[in-house]
Design an enzyme around this catalytic site. Sequence first.
Site, short mmCIF file in Angstrom:
data_model
loop_
_atom_site.label_atom_id
_atom_site.label_comp_id
_atom_site.label_asym_id
_atom_site.label_seq_id
_atom_site.Cartn_x
_atom_site.Cartn_y
_atom_site.Cartn_z
N LYS A 174 0.97 -1.20 0.13
CA LYS A 174 -0.11 -0.06 -0.15
C LYS A 174 0.73 1.44 0.15
O LYS A 174 0.56 2.13 -0.65
CB LYS A 174 -0.82 0.15 1.09
N LYS A 243 1.51 11.94 5.80
CA LYS A 243 1.71 10.92 6.74
C LYS A 243 2.21 9.72 5.92
O LYS A 243 3.07 9.11 6.52
CB LYS A 243 0.27 10.70 7.69
#
Length: 305
Positions: A174, A243
């Site tokens: 991911k 992030k």
Amino acid sequence: MTKARVGFIGVGLMGHGMAKCILAKGFPLMVLGHRNRGPVEDLLARGASEATTPAQLAAQCDIIFLCVTGAPQVEEVLRGPSGILSAAKAGLHIVDTSTSEPTLTMALAAELAARGIAFCDAPLGGTPVQAEEGALSAMVGAEDAAFAVIEPAIAAFASRIVRVGAPGAGHTMKLLNNFLSLGYGAIYAEALALAAKVGVTPQVFDSVIRGSRMDCGFYQTFMGYVLDGNVNAHRFTIANAHKDMRYVTNLATNTGAAAFLSATVKNLYAAAEGLGNGGKNVPQVTDVVAQMNGVATVAERKAAE
């Protein structure tokens, strides 16, 4: 066959659609209450029940899905007051669909395996609309026995399930996927600013790229903001982008990899957030790069048209 009892933590932008699909496929569902009552109330009206603590989910569910912001939030729902681990018993399966730190995932999987608890990762590809439609993709990291248990529930909201390896592999893949998309976002923003410098409009730019080998779904949603000013064309915040890119650079640091581009991409989103744009969506990084280059932002260009 009796369906697994499913718990869900994080029924927000993506989680609401996922949870709705789980209910629609006939799984008994318990959701963790949240201050944003709209999605919770909708799911309760569809037949879900509500828990007041993660521990309550752990005591009553066979599988718990986590769809939270990142690694700190994962640790909080696991280890915090009345967290999952305070009531978890052998046989529980926890599936983290967040974009989190692979090293944390691997450490949790090893720790919980000793207690007979399976910790798996299944981060997602797709949009909130696809979540509502049950058409997400999932990159699953799980051991064989755990995958057999969790796959039917994942299939409720994901039309494409790719098992990529053991726990942690899903989060690794991911992050690589997000690095590609966020890297493209940075490239698009810079290319559009360079184009503006020499008088090439976004419309001309798009007429060349759209339909070419460089076109893709991400490009089209990104350009939905650039061309039309649609701030919701791609709903993923700059704060989340920053992030995720921190996690990518952490992965490079932890593995000793030489990583030149990821640091640059991370720094662009860090700068954009630092300038007060964290709550804006990723395509709006175009405006940050435009301002750095002294060319018109999307709003300025629209006002002049």
